[in-house]
Design a protein around this motif. Structure first.
Motif, short mmCIF file in Angstrom:
data_model
loop_
_atom_site.label_atom_id
_atom_site.label_comp_id
_atom_site.label_asym_id
_atom_site.label_seq_id
_atom_site.Cartn_x
_atom_site.Cartn_y
_atom_site.Cartn_z
N LYS A 191 0.85 -1.19 0.00
CA LYS A 191 0.00 0.00 0.00
C LYS A 191 0.89 1.25 0.00
N TYR A 192 0.45 2.26 -0.76
CA TYR A 192 1.21 3.51 -0.87
C TYR A 192 0.27 4.70 -0.65
N LYS A 193 0.63 5.55 0.29
CA LYS A 193 -0.21 6.71 0.57
C LYS A 193 0.05 7.80 -0.46
N LEU A 194 -1.02 8.21 -1.15
CA LEU A 194 -0.91 9.24 -2.17
C LEU A 194 -1.07 10.65 -1.61
N TYR A 195 -1.98 10.80 -0.64
CA TYR A 195 -2.34 12.16 -0.22
C TYR A 195 -2.91 12.15 1.19
N GLY A 196 -2.62 13.22 1.91
CA GLY A 196 -3.39 13.58 3.08
C GLY A 196 -3.04 12.88 4.38
N ASP A 197 -3.78 13.29 5.40
CA ASP A 197 -3.72 12.70 6.73
C ASP A 197 -5.14 12.42 7.18
N VAL A 198 -5.35 11.26 7.77
CA VAL A 198 -6.70 10.82 8.10
C VAL A 198 -7.41 11.78 9.06
N ALA A 255 -13.21 -22.46 -11.20
CA ALA A 255 -12.37 -21.27 -11.30
C ALA A 255 -11.50 -21.33 -12.56
N GLN A 256 -11.44 -20.23 -13.29
CA GLN A 256 -10.60 -20.17 -14.48
C GLN A 256 -9.12 -20.20 -14.13
N ASN A 257 -8.75 -19.54 -13.04
CA ASN A 257 -7.39 -19.57 -12.52
C ASN A 257 -7.48 -20.09 -11.09
N SER A 258 -6.98 -21.27 -10.86
CA SER A 258 -7.12 -21.90 -9.55
C SER A 258 -5.87 -21.79 -8.70
N THR A 259 -4.93 -20.94 -9.10
CA THR A 259 -3.66 -20.85 -8.39
C THR A 259 -3.41 -19.49 -7.77
N SER A 260 -3.50 -18.41 -8.57
CA SER A 260 -3.10 -17.11 -8.05
C SER A 260 -3.83 -15.98 -8.77
N GLY A 261 -3.87 -14.83 -8.11
CA GLY A 261 -4.47 -13.63 -8.68
C GLY A 261 -4.09 -12.42 -7.86
N THR A 262 -4.37 -11.24 -8.40
CA THR A 262 -4.01 -10.00 -7.73
C THR A 262 -5.18 -9.03 -7.73
N ASP A 263 -5.48 -8.48 -6.55
CA ASP A 263 -6.47 -7.42 -6.41
C ASP A 263 -5.76 -6.07 -6.38
N PHE A 264 -6.41 -5.05 -6.95
CA PHE A 264 -5.91 -3.68 -6.90
C PHE A 264 -7.00 -2.79 -6.32
N TYR A 265 -6.62 -1.81 -5.48
CA TYR A 265 -7.65 -0.98 -4.87
C TYR A 265 -7.15 0.44 -4.64
N ILE A 266 -8.11 1.35 -4.50
CA ILE A 266 -7.85 2.71 -4.05
C ILE A 266 -8.83 3.00 -2.93
N ALA A 267 -8.33 3.61 -1.85
CA ALA A 267 -9.15 3.82 -0.66
C ALA A 267 -9.03 5.26 -0.18
N ALA A 268 -10.12 5.78 0.37
CA ALA A 268 -10.15 7.12 0.97
C ALA A 268 -10.73 6.99 2.38
N THR A 269 -10.04 7.56 3.37
CA THR A 269 -10.44 7.43 4.77
C THR A 269 -10.35 8.79 5.45
N LYS A 270 -11.33 9.08 6.32
CA LYS A 270 -11.33 10.36 7.03
C LYS A 270 -11.87 10.19 8.44
N VAL A 271 -11.19 10.80 9.41
CA VAL A 271 -11.68 10.90 10.79
C VAL A 271 -12.14 12.34 11.03
N HIS A 272 -13.36 12.49 11.53
CA HIS A 272 -13.91 13.81 11.84
C HIS A 272 -13.99 13.95 13.36
N LEU A 273 -13.21 14.87 13.90
CA LEU A 273 -13.13 15.04 15.35
C LEU A 273 -14.40 15.69 15.88
N ASN A 331 -15.78 11.33 17.98
CA ASN A 331 -15.09 11.26 16.70
C ASN A 331 -15.76 10.21 15.80
N ALA A 332 -15.81 10.51 14.50
CA ALA A 332 -16.40 9.58 13.53
C ALA A 332 -15.38 9.28 12.43
#
Length: 287
Positions: free
Chosen positions: A120-127, A155-173, A180-181
């Motif tokens: 995982k690599y942080k692109l931007y910001g602080d939670v 299953a077409q591929n019964s051995t291995s695979g890779t997921d890719f994702y982008i996530a956004a997270t925020k804490v509101h004090l 806090n939420a």
């Protein structure tokens, strides 16, 4: 990546922990507010229980590193899933994780093992402190040690695979009655059947699909959080794979340890409907 490579990666993380604890005591990760590092999800990445978040799996600031380990178990009507993971978070920028899942079919003597390497690599910001949510991108490489069950269900591929994702997270004090939420939204590109336990792709679909995932919670104190999660799932095999939800409570007595208990509603798994049960996770931050 084979099992040997995963074991080597695990040894490397453990070695970093030992060396760092002796040679770099000043690098101990204590740079964030308690609870803002989130938890460790069932695939080993920092986040909630079933959803990876933009948060990294530790309390490290820009000058620090952190190392943690997690043990999780989900016990539903016909199946049991156990997960052991380790992670390292570097300078509040990069997270590397490894995990092994054991998926047991109760009463059948079947134990499916899946190894996962996450990045995982942080692109931007602080939670907490940035105006907009913290945003990270990540991947999870998954490898089944035994592909027989995945092959048997189509299953077409019964051995291995890779997921890719982008996530956004925020804490509101102080956002809800002074408490806090936190919220998170994740978009995942995946071919995985039941996270990869039943292989990747199938007769209904063998292309990447974009799945949406979400989490929301309230921190009722510095040490107690309640919330819920949702994870959309593909149905590549045509077995009626359902979306997942869970309702969780987390106890975070210190930055070194947290305990999460949840009620997981996993729906149909391999054609067996109504798979609901308890989720328990224990996470320890070595530093």
């Amino acid at each position: 990546m084979n099992t040997r490579a995963i074991k080597v990666a695990g040894f490397a993380i453990a070695w970093i922990a030992v060396v760092g604890s002796v040679a770099m005591p000043s690098a101990a990760a204590d740079g964030k507010l308690i609870g803002t590092a989130g938890l460790t999800q069932i695939e080993g990445s920092g986040g909630g229980g079933i959803v990876p978040w933009a948060t990294l799996a530790g309390y490290d600031s820009r000058e620090q590193i952190s190392v943690g380990a997690t043990l999780s178990r989900v016990d539903v009507d016909d199946f049991r899933l156990s997960m052991l993971s380790a992670s390292i978070s570097l300078y509040d920028k990069v997270e590397v994780s490894i995990a092994q899942q054991h998926f047991e079919i109760k009463g059948a003597g079947v134990d499916i093992k899946q190894n996962i390497v996450g990045l995982k690599y942080k692109l931007y910001g602080d939670v907490v402190y940035s105006e907009w949510p913290q945003v990270s991108v990540g991947m999870q490489y998954k490898h089944l040690e035994d592909s027989a069950v995945a092959s048997s269900v189509g299953a077409q591929n019964s051995t291995s695979g890779t997921d890719f994702y982008i996530a956004a997270t925020k804490v509101h004090l102080g956002a809800i009655a002074g408490f806090n939420a936190v919220w998170n939204l994740t978009a995942r590109a995946t071919k995985a059947n039941q996270m990869g336990i039943l292989g990747f792709g199938g007769p209904q679909n063998n292309d990447y699909e974009l799945m949406l995932e979400a989490s929301a919670g309230i921190l009722f104190s510095r040490h107690i959080a309640l919330g819920l999660e949702y994870r959309q799932k593909p149905d590549n095999l045509g077995l009626g794979e359902d979306d997942w939800t869970d309702y969780f409570v987390s106890y975070i007595p210190s930055k070194h340890i947290n305990l999460t208990l949840a009620w997981a509603k996993l729906g149909s798994i391999a054609g067996a409907p109504g798979q609901d049960g308890l989720y328990l996770s224990l996470n320890g931050q070595l530093w």
